[in-house]
Design an enzyme around this catalytic site. Structure first.
Site, PDB file in Angstrom:
ATOM      1  CD  GLU A  59      50.409 -80.278 -61.894  1.00  0.00           C
ATOM      2  OE1 GLU A  59      49.868 -79.960 -60.829  1.00  0.00           O
ATOM      3  OE2 GLU A  59      50.839 -81.435 -62.125  1.00  0.00           O
ATOM      4  NE  ARG A 191      40.298-109.148 -62.556  1.00  0.00           N
ATOM      5  CZ  ARG A 191      40.630-110.423 -62.718  1.00  0.00           C
ATOM      6  NH1 ARG A 191      41.529-110.755 -63.647  1.00  0.00           N
ATOM      7  NH2 ARG A 191      40.081-111.363 -61.972  1.00  0.00           N
ATOM      8  CG  ASP A 207      37.701-119.704 -58.440  1.00  0.00           C
ATOM      9  OD1 ASP A 207      37.073-120.780 -58.346  1.00  0.00           O
ATOM     10  OD2 ASP A 207      37.190-118.592 -58.212  1.00  0.00           O
TER      11      ASP A 207
END
Length: 363
Positions: A59, A191, A207
């Site tokens: 706003e 993401r 990983d």
């Protein structure tokens, strides 16, 4: 100023406000994502959306753009304007001071500091208020914020990439790459819409991921990287730890220890939480939307706890076979009737790969 062509209904202007609200989704926590469109004589004279970090509010930005044209205008706001003094003055007061004559609100704000007070303040000042325009879309947009307020946890979305038969890797752990480059680019876009990315210690060890948003053009805050690691297996030389002083990295574990203190000294934020308290711990730190990218065990644990609200299921057009590693592990149901149910919101194609976006059934 821009004229909206064609439909000039409340629904059309609210659709525009919702589109604006979604622009910074994933970069405005702990605040909700809000959009505002100010219309006068059927012209859009001001637009705004919640900025990075949660302020300025929608706003405020829309009123700045509208200037004197706000007097006598209609404001379309996707969430009830705030009525309390925080780090910024109340948006309800700003709308009143600007001379807004009518406010159309998509949905209410369950935050106890607002919860109807914003609407009441506007009405007491003589502003005409109408509610419920495109409420379902507005509620979906801020589902994470609402969950944090009402249930004390963020929204959790499971992202997985599998073969047609639901396998995330070969038996030996090889998973690079099940899906193609287009699907992997889509993961980066996904993401961008979440506050944080969560994995388990197994994924972090196997990983050695960075867990960053590498979407071209993304300029928001870095995503919070969360590792669930009860046994404190995370290596000090991992990418997550060696970059922890530059990118927020949170490790959730069961108890403090010298190993935890060592990681904290390297910049990792150590969070002590029992298995059932992860959601509460993350919500207390402001998170509203968390993308779960761990392996089958993490997926199974969150499903078992009934904490998966959405699923982003990438599927490659290939079959791995029964010896491959499953997308969901350590989770069983006793009957089809008791199995968690999800409804498909949309399906997208990325070359030969597909993405199903699903949300939990509310019934």
């Amino acid at each position: 100023m821009a004229r909206v062509s064609g439909q000039d209904t409340d629904a059309a202007f609210m659709t525009a406000a919702l589109s604006l609200a979604a622009r910074n989704l994933g970069d405005i926590w702990p605040n909700p994502a809000v959009g505002c469109v100010i219309v006068k004589d059927n012209l859009v004279v001001g637009r705004g959306w919640t900025q990075s970090g949660g302020r300025p509010h929608a706003e405020t930005k829309a009123l700045q753009r509208a200037g004197a044209s706000a007097k006598g205008a209609t404001a379309y706001v996707t969430l009830e304007p705030c009525s309390h003094h925080g780090q910024t003055p109340p948006c309800a007061d700003a709308l009143i001071a600007a001379g807004i004559a009518r406010v159309v609100v998509a949905t209410g704000d369950p935050d106890p500091r607002v919860a109807g007070r914003g609407i009441a303040k506007l009405q007491a000042a003589g502003v005409l208020v109408e509610q419920g325009v495109d409420k379902a879309a507005a509620d979906r947009l801020n589902a994470g914020f609402f969950l944090r307020v009402t249930q004390g946890r963020p929204l959790f979305a499971l992202k997985t990439a599998t073969s047609l038969d639901g396998r995330i890797a070969l038996a030996n752990g090889d998973s690079k790459w099940i899906t193609g480059s287009l699907a992997r680019q889509a993961v980066q876009a996904l993401r961008a819409r979440y506050d944080a990315i969560l994995v388990g210690s197994g994924t972090a060890l196997a990983d050695d991921p960075m867990l960053t948003c590498r979407l071209e053009g993304y300029t928001g805050r870095p995503k919070v990287r969360i590792v669930l690691d009860r046994s404190l297996k995370l290596s000090k030389t991992s990418k997550l730890v060696t970059t922890a002083k530059d990118i927020p990295t949170w490790l959730v574990t069961a108890r403090n220890s010298p190993a935890a203190e060592d990681l904290a000294a390297l910049g990792v934020n150590i969070i002590i939480a029992e298995a059932g308290g992860v959601g509460k711990a993350l919500a207390e730190r402001g998170l509203t939307r968390v993308l779960v990218e761990g392996g089958g065990q993490i997926a199974g644990a969150f499903l078992k706890a009934e904490m998966i609200d959405e699923i982003a299921w990438f599927r490659a057009a290939r079959i791995i076979g029964g010896e491959g590693r499953p997308a969901v592990d350590g989770f069983t149901t006793q009957s089809l009737a008791s199995a968690p149910g999800f409804q498909r919101r949309e399906t997208l194609a990325f070359g030969d790969d597909s993405l199903d976006m699903l949300e939990r059934n509310q019934s």
